[in-house]
Enzyme design. Structure first.
Site, PDB file in Angstrom:
ATOM      1  N   ASP A 356       0.872  -1.169   0.000  1.00 16.98           N
ATOM      2  CA  ASP A 356       0.000   0.000   0.000  1.00 16.98           C
ATOM      3  C   ASP A 356       0.915   1.226   0.000  1.00 16.98           C
ATOM      4  O   ASP A 356       2.119   1.118   0.236  1.00 16.98           O
ATOM      5  CB  ASP A 356      -0.888  -0.034   1.242  1.00 16.98           C
ATOM      6  CG  ASP A 356      -1.775   1.186   1.349  1.00 16.98           C
ATOM      7  OD1 ASP A 356      -2.354   1.585   0.332  1.00 16.98           O
ATOM      8  OD2 ASP A 356      -1.867   1.749   2.455  1.00 16.98           O
ATOM      9  N   ASP A 554      -1.702  -1.049   6.125  1.00 22.46           N
ATOM     10  CA  ASP A 554      -1.866  -0.499   7.472  1.00 22.46           C
ATOM     11  C   ASP A 554      -3.292  -0.103   7.810  1.00 22.46           C
ATOM     12  O   ASP A 554      -3.644  -0.013   8.982  1.00 22.46           O
ATOM     13  CB  ASP A 554      -0.976   0.738   7.643  1.00 22.46           C
ATOM     14  CG  ASP A 554      -1.512   1.933   6.869  1.00 22.46           C
ATOM     15  OD1 ASP A 554      -1.785   1.780   5.658  1.00 22.46           O
ATOM     16  OD2 ASP A 554      -1.674   3.007   7.470  1.00 22.46           O
ATOM     17  N   ASP A 558      -7.314  -1.787   3.815  1.00 22.79           N
ATOM     18  CA  ASP A 558      -6.430  -2.873   3.380  1.00 22.79           C
ATOM     19  C   ASP A 558      -6.846  -4.230   3.941  1.00 22.79           C
ATOM     20  O   ASP A 558      -6.269  -5.256   3.553  1.00 22.79           O
ATOM     21  CB  ASP A 558      -4.985  -2.592   3.824  1.00 22.79           C
ATOM     22  CG  ASP A 558      -4.400  -1.371   3.142  1.00 22.79           C
ATOM     23  OD1 ASP A 558      -4.686  -1.175   1.951  1.00 22.79           O
ATOM     24  OD2 ASP A 558      -3.673  -0.607   3.806  1.00 22.79           O
TER      25      ASP A 558
END
Length: 633
Positions: A356, A554, A558
């Site tokens: 990410d 995080d 996600d």
């Protein structure tokens, strides 16, 4: 058909298991008690092994150099006295496990272990009492100690990290201090600590801990919520209706209990090999005993005992847990906390690492770089725009909310709705406003949001993203947020690339910011403006092609892709929800740990295969020698 609790518990007791209802604290107490019992058994076996070993040295020396019979007999009685606690206390789990296995007609390695320990001790005790024959108290004590050591290492691998995750960076609130009628505020990504009724806010709550259903359930004012369920979207104000057995603490205990039954695949593989070995060993032992009983009856028992001892899969039971414990401890010291048993094995076979952007490759600590106010029927200035945005984000915990928190002027937003990966909307002064990506805001408010004409400022080392604040008539302001790159990211990506792994970037941010970051970091494959569903679809597509995927993230957005990846790693400062979905947690922001962890996982896999190979070779090679009477017990 209904079964009473007492009948269910009695059924477990009948096959050798202790069972009790899960209470608010008894799970934690049982866990601590089991750790203490196992360590105490190991300590007794270790002390006994050392003491009996010293006595055995004297007996062996006496057998070679000569010793008066009464001194030899005294040393035998002393050995019997010291070895008895080892057999009857330390080795008790092996006897209990063997009895349990026989009751359910399922052979495990406890059966030959219990036979070897029991026969060796009984025959040595008889030799001591009768004054003739060999004694093997030293072998019994050493055998018990090393088997217990292997189980203790396995126990630590399965328990320790789960305990660390439960406490890492969090404080368990003593919910007993709460009373019915109290009000508690539960933020986005937090567990509900009590049962209660929603009195303010609207959100979706995951009740999988209670129902097994992973789909979030919509909760509005008046709806009931329950302890240990997870608030995934907006902040809620809850009036307490019950406290006690359904607390967050009970949820942690349930997680630990699940860890008790989850063996790493490598350990399970070793157990399967040992289980196959057990049946062969018992058959061979019976055949050997029958042969020697006909050929030389006086030696039949000792030769059979030798077969049981040399073929007991103690090397199998020690090799894998020892390697896993060493690897897990090494990774924890480096900053990667392994939570689940399959993680090390899966890390060794990873083909692609997906990151990410915000909060993973970057710090995730956003700052306000610029506010671009728009021409509007009711224009706002910079301060007003930030105050309205802060009001919408007040109950959220993601990086944008933290960046706006200092601009909160006390304006209250109602009917707040947060969409992970999109934005947030709510009603302020009777008018619905939205903050987030242009597509989300336009879809939420039913208006067209045009991109601003002038470009964002660019400063070396910082990466930017825009969010738009708008009402039903159009954009009020564009807020530009700046984020810095994590230290050591470039080096970490180079290390991962040198391992032969593909690197990919999936982000929900705008394509300009994601593309610039990917270009500077040398990431050829990247996708921007990805929703959580699109990220998961990408991972599923890669897995369908046969690739094993490591996902690093995080945020709450996600969680779906973390749950679907072969290995999921949550970075530091992740929410409870994100950590719950992760297989491992980075304890600090150094992504270089990932490359080191993959290398070490590959090395551990090789060591485990070598250990299993040598253990099997030793057992197979020693079996014919023991059957011929060439190997003493």
């Amino acid at each position: 058909e209904k079964t009473t609790l007492s009948a269910l518990l009695a059924s477990f007791v009948a096959i050798g298991y202790r069972a009790s209802p899960l209470g608010e604290t008894n799970g934690l107490d049982e866990l601590a008690a089991e750790q203490r019992r196992h360590l105490l058994r190991l300590g007794v076996a270790g002390i006994g092994m050392m003491q009996v070993g010293m006595l055995a040295v004297a007996l062996y020396a006496g057998a070679i150099q000569g010793m008066d019979a009464h001194w030899g007999q005294l040393l035998r009685w002393a050995s019997l006295l010291v070895a008895s606690p080892v057999v009857f206390y330390s080795a008790r789990p092996f006897f209990a496990g063997a009895l349990r296995s026989l009751r359910v007609w399922h052979l495990t390695m406890d059966v030959p272990v219990a036979l070897a320990i029991g026969i060796a001790y009984a025959s040595s005790a008889w030799a001591t009492i009768s004054g003739g024959g060999e004694v093997y108290f030293d072998a019994v004590s050493m055998f018990t100690f090393f088997l217990l050591l292997g189980r203790f290492l396995e126990l630590r691998v399965r328990y320790r990290n789960e305990l660390r995750v439960a406490g890492e960076g969090h404080e368990l609130v003593p919910v007993k201090s709460l009373r019915v009628g109290d009000q508690v505020r539960v933020g986005e990504g937090e567990y509900l600590p009590v049962d209660g009724e929603v009195i303010e806010g609207e959100s979706r709550v995951v009740e999988a801990m209670l129902t097994g259903e992973q789909a979030p359930v919509l909760k509005k004012p008046g709806a009931e919520v329950y302890a240990a369920t997870l608030n995934t979207r907006n902040g809620l104000l809850v009036r307490v209706t019950a406290v006690g057995a359904g607390t967050r603490l009970a949820a942690v205990v349930a997680t630990m209990d699940r860890a008790l039954t989850e063996k790493p695949p490598q350990v399970a593989m070793a157990d399967r090999l040992a289980g196959l070995f057990v049946g062969v060993v018992l058959c061979v032992a019976l055949l050997v005993f029958a042969f020697w009983w006909q050929y030389r009856p006086d030696d039949a028992l000792w030769v059979t005992l030798s077969v049981l001892v040399v073929t007991c899969p103690c090397a199998l039971s020690l090799a894998t847990p020892a390697a896993l414990a060493s690897a897990t401890y090494f990774l924890r010291r480096r900053g990667l906390l392994v939570r689940r048993g399959h993680t090390l094995q899966a890390l060794a076979s990873i083909d692609r690492v997906i990151f990410d952007k915000t909060g993973t490759l970057t710090h995730g600590e956003l700052s306000i770089a610029e506010v671009q106010c728009c021409a509007h029927a009711a224009p706002v200035d910079r301060a007003r725009a930030l105050a309205l945005a802060a009001a919408l984000e007040r109950a959220c915990r993601h990086p944008v909310a933290r960046a706006l928190a200092t601009h909160d002027t006390g304006i209250r937003a109602g009917q707040v709705d947060y969409q992970p990966g999109g934005g947030v909307s709510g009603i302020i002064h009777g008018e619905r406003l939205a903050l987030g990506s242009a597509s989300y805001v336009g879809q939420t408010l039913g208006c067209v949001i045009a991109e601003p004409q002038h470009a964002m400022k660019a400063v070396e080392g910082f990466y930017y993203q825009r969010v738009v604040l708008a009402d039903a008539r159009g954009a009020l302001a564009w807020i530009v947020l700046a984020d810095g790159l994590r230290p050591g990211v470039r080096g970490a990506l180079e290390c991962i690339s040198r391992l032969g792994l593909e690197i990919e970037l999936l982000s929900g941010d705008q394509s300009s910011a994601v593309g610039r970051l990917a270009g500077e970091l040398g990431i050829a494959q990247w996708r921007a403006a990805c929703s959580p569903e699109q990220k998961l679809a990408r991972v599923r597509k890669l897995q369908a092609r046969g690739e094993a995927v490591l996902m690093v993230g995080d945020g709450i957005n996600d969680v779906p892709v973390l749950s679907g990846a072969d290995v999921a790693v949550a970075v530091d400062q992740s929410t409870d929800f994100t950590r719950q979905a992760a297989d491992a947690v980075l304890l600090h922001g150094d992504l270089a740990v990932l490359a080191e962890s993959i290398r070490h996982a590959r090395r551990t896999a090789r060591v485990i295969r070598q250990n299993l190979g040598w253990a099997l070779f030793y057992n197979v090679a020693a079996l014919p020698l023991a059957a011929m009477g060439l190997v003493p017990p």
